[in-house]
Write a protein that holds these residues in place. Structure first.
Motif, PDB file in Angstrom:
ATOM      1  N   ALA A 119       0.855  -1.872  14.331  1.00  0.00           N
ATOM      2  CA  ALA A 119       0.770  -1.830  15.794  1.00  0.00           C
ATOM      3  C   ALA A 119      -0.345  -0.932  16.300  1.00  0.00           C
ATOM      4  CB  ALA A 119       2.108  -1.372  16.368  1.00  0.00           C
ATOM      5  N   GLN A 120      -0.908  -0.090  15.428  1.00  0.00           N
ATOM      6  CA  GLN A 120      -2.020   0.770  15.796  1.00  0.00           C
ATOM      7  C   GLN A 120      -3.374   0.202  15.380  1.00  0.00           C
ATOM      8  OE1 GLN A 120      -1.962   3.636  17.601  1.00  0.00           O
ATOM      9  NE2 GLN A 120       0.199   3.246  17.960  1.00  0.00           N
ATOM     10  N   GLY A 121      -3.368  -0.978  14.758  1.00  0.00           N
ATOM     11  CA  GLY A 121      -4.617  -1.611  14.354  1.00  0.00           C
ATOM     12  C   GLY A 121      -5.059  -1.297  12.937  1.00  0.00           C
ATOM     13  N   ARG A 122      -4.183  -0.682  12.142  1.00  0.00           N
ATOM     14  CA  ARG A 122      -4.515  -0.456  10.735  1.00  0.00           C
ATOM     15  C   ARG A 122      -4.406  -1.761   9.959  1.00  0.00           C
ATOM     16  NH1 ARG A 122      -0.843   3.592  11.984  1.00  0.00           N
ATOM     17  NH2 ARG A 122      -1.746   5.696  12.173  1.00  0.00           N
ATOM     18  N   PHE A 123      -5.300  -1.945   8.996  1.00  0.00           N
ATOM     19  CA  PHE A 123      -5.210  -3.081   8.091  1.00  0.00           C
ATOM     20  C   PHE A 123      -4.513  -2.619   6.818  1.00  0.00           C
ATOM     21  CE2 PHE A 123      -9.409  -5.140   9.755  1.00  0.00           C
ATOM     22  CZ  PHE A 123      -8.783  -5.410  10.958  1.00  0.00           C
ATOM     23  N   LEU A 124      -3.315  -3.173   6.558  1.00  0.00           N
ATOM     24  CA  LEU A 124      -2.638  -2.937   5.289  1.00  0.00           C
ATOM     25  C   LEU A 124      -2.967  -4.106   4.375  1.00  0.00           C
ATOM     26  CD1 LEU A 124      -1.162  -1.007   7.232  1.00  0.00           C
ATOM     27  CD2 LEU A 124       0.940  -1.465   5.948  1.00  0.00           C
ATOM     28  N   ILE A 125      -3.299  -3.824   3.117  1.00  0.00           N
ATOM     29  CA  ILE A 125      -3.714  -4.872   2.186  1.00  0.00           C
ATOM     30  C   ILE A 125      -3.326  -4.499   0.756  1.00  0.00           C
ATOM     31  CG2 ILE A 125      -6.034  -3.867   2.004  1.00  0.00           C
ATOM     32  CD1 ILE A 125      -5.316  -7.628   1.904  1.00  0.00           C
ATOM     33  N   GLY A 126      -2.700  -5.442   0.053  1.00  0.00           N
ATOM     34  CA  GLY A 126      -2.302  -5.218  -1.327  1.00  0.00           C
ATOM     35  C   GLY A 126      -3.277  -5.837  -2.302  1.00  0.00           C
TER      36      GLY A 126
ATOM     37  N   THR B 287     -19.996 -12.754   8.423  1.00  0.00           N
ATOM     38  CA  THR B 287     -20.868 -11.595   8.286  1.00  0.00           C
ATOM     39  C   THR B 287     -20.100 -10.472   7.609  1.00  0.00           C
ATOM     40  OG1 THR B 287     -21.973 -12.183  10.353  1.00  0.00           O
ATOM     41  CG2 THR B 287     -22.348  -9.963   9.510  1.00  0.00           C
ATOM     42  N   PHE B 288     -20.701  -9.864   6.587  1.00  0.00           N
ATOM     43  CA  PHE B 288     -20.044  -8.770   5.878  1.00  0.00           C
ATOM     44  C   PHE B 288     -19.733  -7.631   6.844  1.00  0.00           C
ATOM     45  CE2 PHE B 288     -20.153  -4.729   3.598  1.00  0.00           C
ATOM     46  CZ  PHE B 288     -19.222  -4.958   2.591  1.00  0.00           C
ATOM     47  N   ALA B 289     -18.505  -7.089   6.749  1.00  0.00           N
ATOM     48  CA  ALA B 289     -18.091  -5.998   7.637  1.00  0.00           C
ATOM     49  C   ALA B 289     -17.931  -4.681   6.881  1.00  0.00           C
ATOM     50  CB  ALA B 289     -16.788  -6.355   8.343  1.00  0.00           C
ATOM     51  N   PHE B 290     -17.113  -4.673   5.826  1.00  0.00           N
ATOM     52  CA  PHE B 290     -16.898  -3.455   5.042  1.00  0.00           C
ATOM     53  C   PHE B 290     -16.189  -3.821   3.741  1.00  0.00           C
ATOM     54  CE2 PHE B 290     -13.169  -3.953   7.744  1.00  0.00           C
ATOM     55  CZ  PHE B 290     -12.109  -3.715   6.878  1.00  0.00           C
ATOM     56  N   GLN B 291     -15.986  -2.828   2.899  1.00  0.00           N
ATOM     57  CA  GLN B 291     -15.307  -3.049   1.634  1.00  0.00           C
ATOM     58  C   GLN B 291     -14.387  -1.876   1.335  1.00  0.00           C
ATOM     59  OE1 GLN B 291     -13.952  -4.867  -0.420  1.00  0.00           O
ATOM     60  NE2 GLN B 291     -15.315  -5.417  -2.116  1.00  0.00           N
TER      61      GLN B 291
ATOM     62  N   SER C 280      -4.245   1.219   3.177  1.00  0.00           N
ATOM     63  CA  SER C 280      -4.250   1.225   4.636  1.00  0.00           C
ATOM     64  C   SER C 280      -5.651   1.597   5.083  1.00  0.00           C
ATOM     65  CB  SER C 280      -3.235   2.241   5.172  1.00  0.00           C
ATOM     66  OG  SER C 280      -3.308   2.324   6.590  1.00  0.00           O
ATOM     67  N   TYR C 281      -6.277   0.703   5.870  1.00  0.00           N
ATOM     68  CA  TYR C 281      -7.653   0.911   6.335  1.00  0.00           C
ATOM     69  C   TYR C 281      -7.650   1.091   7.842  1.00  0.00           C
ATOM     70  CZ  TYR C 281     -12.513  -0.086   7.551  1.00  0.00           C
ATOM     71  OH  TYR C 281     -13.793  -0.013   8.074  1.00  0.00           O
ATOM     72  N   TYR C 282      -8.383   2.141   8.310  1.00  0.00           N
ATOM     73  CA  TYR C 282      -8.415   2.402   9.748  1.00  0.00           C
ATOM     74  C   TYR C 282      -9.694   3.150  10.109  1.00  0.00           C
ATOM     75  CZ  TYR C 282      -6.438   3.626  14.352  1.00  0.00           C
ATOM     76  OH  TYR C 282      -6.188   3.741  15.699  1.00  0.00           O
ATOM     77  N   HIS C 283     -10.475   2.569  10.996  1.00  0.00           N
ATOM     78  CA  HIS C 283     -11.689   3.210  11.515  1.00  0.00           C
ATOM     79  C   HIS C 283     -12.615   3.722  10.403  1.00  0.00           C
ATOM     80  CE1 HIS C 283      -9.894   4.035  15.780  1.00  0.00           C
ATOM     81  NE2 HIS C 283     -10.037   2.760  15.509  1.00  0.00           N
ATOM     82  N   GLY C 284     -12.856   2.869   9.411  1.00  0.00           N
ATOM     83  CA  GLY C 284     -13.822   3.198   8.376  1.00  0.00           C
ATOM     84  C   GLY C 284     -13.287   4.010   7.217  1.00  0.00           C
ATOM     85  N   LYS C 285     -12.014   4.405   7.255  1.00  0.00           N
ATOM     86  CA  LYS C 285     -11.421   5.183   6.174  1.00  0.00           C
ATOM     87  C   LYS C 285     -10.204   4.446   5.634  1.00  0.00           C
ATOM     88  CE  LYS C 285     -12.870   9.654   8.059  1.00  0.00           C
ATOM     89  NZ  LYS C 285     -12.417  11.000   8.510  1.00  0.00           N
ATOM     90  N   TYR C 286      -9.919   4.648   4.352  1.00  0.00           N
ATOM     91  CA  TYR C 286      -8.741   4.008   3.785  1.00  0.00           C
ATOM     92  C   TYR C 286      -8.039   4.954   2.811  1.00  0.00           C
ATOM     93  CZ  TYR C 286     -11.922   2.867  -0.140  1.00  0.00           C
ATOM     94  OH  TYR C 286     -12.817   2.919  -1.174  1.00  0.00           O
ATOM     95  N   LYS C 287      -6.760   4.663   2.614  1.00  0.00           N
ATOM     96  CA  LYS C 287      -5.949   5.461   1.696  1.00  0.00           C
ATOM     97  C   LYS C 287      -4.937   4.546   1.015  1.00  0.00           C
ATOM     98  CE  LYS C 287      -2.741   6.751   5.429  1.00  0.00           C
ATOM     99  NZ  LYS C 287      -2.198   7.872   6.238  1.00  0.00           N
ATOM    100  N   THR C 288      -4.416   4.997  -0.114  1.00  0.00           N
ATOM    101  CA  THR C 288      -3.385   4.267  -0.837  1.00  0.00           C
ATOM    102  C   THR C 288      -2.025   4.693  -0.316  1.00  0.00           C
ATOM    103  OG1 THR C 288      -4.766   4.181  -2.821  1.00  0.00           O
ATOM    104  CG2 THR C 288      -2.413   3.768  -3.101  1.00  0.00           C
ATOM    105  N   ILE C 289      -1.184   3.716   0.037  1.00  0.00           N
ATOM    106  CA  ILE C 289       0.149   4.050   0.531  1.00  0.00           C
ATOM    107  C   ILE C 289       1.265   3.617  -0.427  1.00  0.00           C
ATOM    108  CG2 ILE C 289      -0.544   4.140   2.945  1.00  0.00           C
ATOM    109  CD1 ILE C 289       0.652   1.340   3.302  1.00  0.00           C
ATOM    110  N   ILE C 290       0.994   2.637  -1.288  1.00  0.00           N
ATOM    111  CA  ILE C 290       1.957   2.210  -2.312  1.00  0.00           C
ATOM    112  C   ILE C 290       1.187   2.014  -3.607  1.00  0.00           C
ATOM    113  CG2 ILE C 290       3.667   0.487  -3.010  1.00  0.00           C
ATOM    114  CD1 ILE C 290       4.073  -0.188  -0.062  1.00  0.00           C
TER     115      ILE C 290
END
Length: 272
Positions: free
Chosen positions: A105-112, A85-89, A128-138
């Motif tokens: 360890a805090q439940g963030r999804f890191l993805i390259g 089932t689709f969750a988010f993008q 880095s995705y967390y609770h519906g928001k994401y940001k670029t870290i690298i």
């Protein structure tokens, strides 16, 4: 130590192995087939669910439930009923796809990310995705691959494969922000670093694309400690089970020594 072939289905590119130690389940993906696999270590049962675009990695959720990352989005996959089932993008350019990821360890999804269908130099990012928001870290990566945290979560190790190096970042677990510190490992031989995992001693096991092995490195000294050979050149990633054994994913290659490339292998725990 000899690698045992666990699973072979003529896949082109297996990746993203992660072991659910609570339930004794291994998950991994076949990227270009869009397949997500669930392997039960005790019974040897293997289940699969197909998504509609290349799939790169998974995050553990519950018993036989995961989040699987595909080019077309993040999906909740339930192997109990074999449904997705689709969750988010996370919005990425059309000529990019997701690749390796890890959960902090805090439940963030890191993805390259990386270019798709063609590799694009310096166009990739790590989000880095967390609770519906994401940001670029690298930023400015080419083939974002292995990610691993130090045991105290203060350091993030990261591989951009064409660099043939492992980078170390300081990691703020409270904010999820990173800061580049240095390169700690440099690959000078044929193999290029792909996926990786950390052992209980804080050392990094790194799958070598083109090197036909998983190699063990001390990230403090940058020294190579040993290697485990595979019967195929393109080794993509690795993870430990709850017995101290190691599962390893591989991919096909165009070389004559491509014996069982695209298979899933296992090394029993023998104090390696």
């Amino acid at each position: 130590m000899k690698a045992q072939l666990v699973f072979y289905a003529d896949n082109e590119l297996l990746e993203g192995p992660i072991f659910d130690s609570s339930n004794n389940l291994l998950y991994f993906v076949s990227i270009f087939d869009g397949l997500v696999y669930c392997y039960e270590a005790e019974t040897k049962e293997i289940l699969s669910v197909r998504l509609d675009s290349p799939v790169s990695n998974v995050y553990l959720k519950d018993y036989k439930k995961i989040i699987a990352v595909s080019k077309n989005g993040f999906y909740q996959v339930d192997f109990n009923i074999l449904q997705a089932t689709f969750a988010f993008q996370i919005k990425i350019d059309e000529n990019m796809r997701f690749n390796d990821g890890i959960e902090d360890a805090q439940g963030r999804f890191l993805i390259g990310t990386m270019g798709y269908p063609e590799v694009l130099s310096n166009r990739g990012k790590v989000f880095s995705y967390y609770h519906g928001k994401y940001k670029t870290i690298i930023e400015n990566t080419t083939i974002s691959n292995g990610l691993a945290f130090s045991k105290d979560n203060s350091l993030l190790y990261f591989i951009d494969t064409p660099s043939k190096k492992v980078a170390r970042y300081s990691y703020d677990i409270a904010s999820g922000n990173v800061k580049f510190e240095s390169y700690v490992i440099d690959f000078k031989e044929d193999g290029s670093p792909d996926g990786m995992c950390m052992d209980n001693n804080g050392n990094l096991w790194i799958a070598e694309w083109g090197g036909g092995c998983v190699s063990l490195w001390d990230p403090t000294s940058g020294k190579k400690l040993r290697m485990l050979k595979l019967p195929c050149p393109n080794v993509t990633s690795c993870t430990f089970d709850n017995k101290g054994g190691m599962f390893v994913t591989t991919a096909k290659s165009d070389t004559q020594d491509n014996n069982l490339g695209g298979g899933l292998f296992y090394f029993e725990n023998n104090n390696f």
